[in-house]
Design an enzyme around this catalytic site. Structure first.
Site, mmCIF file in Angstrom:
data_model
loop_
_atom_site.group_PDB
_atom_site.id
_atom_site.type_symbol
_atom_site.label_atom_id
_atom_site.label_comp_id
_atom_site.label_asym_id
_atom_site.label_seq_id
_atom_site.Cartn_x
_atom_site.Cartn_y
_atom_site.Cartn_z
ATOM 1 N N CYS A 176 0.865 -1.174 0.000
ATOM 2 C CA CYS A 176 0.000 0.000 0.000
ATOM 3 C C CYS A 176 0.903 1.226 0.000
ATOM 4 O O CYS A 176 1.757 1.376 0.887
ATOM 5 C CB CYS A 176 -0.839 -0.034 1.273
ATOM 6 S SG CYS A 176 -1.747 1.485 1.589
ATOM 7 N N CYS B 80 -1.159 3.912 -6.303
ATOM 8 C CA CYS B 80 -2.027 3.279 -5.305
ATOM 9 C C CYS B 80 -2.267 1.866 -5.820
ATOM 10 O O CYS B 80 -2.544 1.674 -7.015
ATOM 11 C CB CYS B 80 -3.343 4.039 -5.202
ATOM 12 S SG CYS B 80 -4.630 3.153 -4.285
HETATM 13 N N1 DGL Z 1 -4.131 0.681 -1.847
HETATM 14 C C1 DGL Z 1 -3.667 1.739 -1.042
HETATM 15 C C2 DGL Z 1 -2.521 2.516 -1.633
HETATM 16 O O1 DGL Z 1 -1.726 1.928 -2.348
HETATM 17 C C3 DGL Z 1 -4.622 2.560 -0.223
HETATM 18 C C4 DGL Z 1 -5.952 2.920 -0.743
HETATM 19 C C5 DGL Z 1 -6.798 3.557 0.324
HETATM 20 O O2 DGL Z 1 -7.221 2.820 1.217
HETATM 21 O O3 DGL Z 1 -6.998 4.769 0.293
HETATM 22 O O4 DGL Z 1 -2.350 3.669 -1.389
#
Ligand code: DGL
Length: 247
Positions: free
Chosen positions: A79, A188
């Site tokens: 993430c 993301c």
């Molecule tokens: N998938 C996550 C990222 O790479 C976070 C998305 C979220 O929960 O806002 O930032």
């Protein structure tokens, strides 16, 4: 008993705010198949990208403790938001663990000599010092980098709200359609799920994500820290915070 302990040493923990990190897990398994994986999808706390750093530290610390209790020595923060906001502090707080994080693939855009790069990410990632550092280190003098905080996009993907996804993409396209965008950093881990939709607006842009780089860094860390492979393909356990509590 001894056998069980040995097996858990080869356990790699992976987490994200839901389905996003599965895009990283696929690549991890491809490159490092002979390890056991436990994936924690924290859908209950999605979106991470619109939370304060303090909230994120609490949430991610709980997950790290859970993964540690399951025998993980190496934890992949799949993430960008949790990496850019919390990884430095988590490394200090849990200095017996190895962390590998995920950051927007701005270096890939640099290596490939793109001229007009959109960086799509959550507001928390866009506003982070880590993103600032990446641009300082890897922006070419002849390159334009446009930072796009995509409010609501990760949550719309997590909950498969197609109309909302389209509205957000349309708005971004309207703003940047005259900027000759040749590359888009998917900053993301939820965004690779909508590659087709992004390319339907930005037809000529190459989409860049960091999954392969993360998997290769994990391989390097496993070797460096002497975490040996199993004799054959490992197992993958996927759990979600909507169905479980961290105990
Ligand atoms: N998938 C996550 C990222 O790479 C976070 C998305 C979220 O929960 O806002 O930032």
């Amino acid at each position: 008993m001894l056998y069980l302990k040995k097996e858990s040493d080869k356990m790699i923990g992976v987490f994200d705010s839901g389905i996003g990190g599965l895009t990283i897990l696929d690549e991890l398994i491809k490159i490092n198949p002979n390890y056991n994986y436990i994936y924690y999808g924290d859908s209950k706390n999605n979106p991470y990208g619109e939370k304060s750093e303090e909230e994120l530290m609490n949430i991610t610390s709980n997950i790290v403790e859970y993964l540690k209790s399951k025998g993980c020595k190496l934890i992949v923060i799949a993430c960008n938001t949790a990496t850019t906001r919390c990884m430095k502090k988590l490394r200090v707080k849990y200095n017996d663990l190895i962390f590998v994080g995920t950051v927007p693939a701005i270096k890939v855009a640099y290596d490939k000599e793109y001229k007009n790069t959109l960086v799509m990410a959550t507001p928390a990632t866009i506003e982070s010092e880590r993103t600032e550092e990446l641009i300082r280190d890897y922006k070419r003098d002849d390159q334009n980098i446009y930072l796009v905080p995509c409010y609501g996009l990760a949550n719309a993907i997590e909950n498969k709200r197609e109309k909302d996804i389209d509205n957000i993409l349309k708005e971004i396209y309207e703003e940047y359609k005259d900027n000759n965008i040749d590359s888009i950093v998917l900053g993301c881990t939820h965004y690779p799920y909508i590659k087709k939709e992004i390319n339907s607006y930005f037809k000529d842009a190459e989409l860049l994500d960091g999954a392969n780089g993360v998997a290769r860094e994990v391989k390097r860390q496993l070797e460096l820290n002497g975490i040996k492979e199993l004799g054959s393909k490992g197992t993958v356990k996927i759990i979600n915070s909507n169905d479980s509590i961290l105990t």
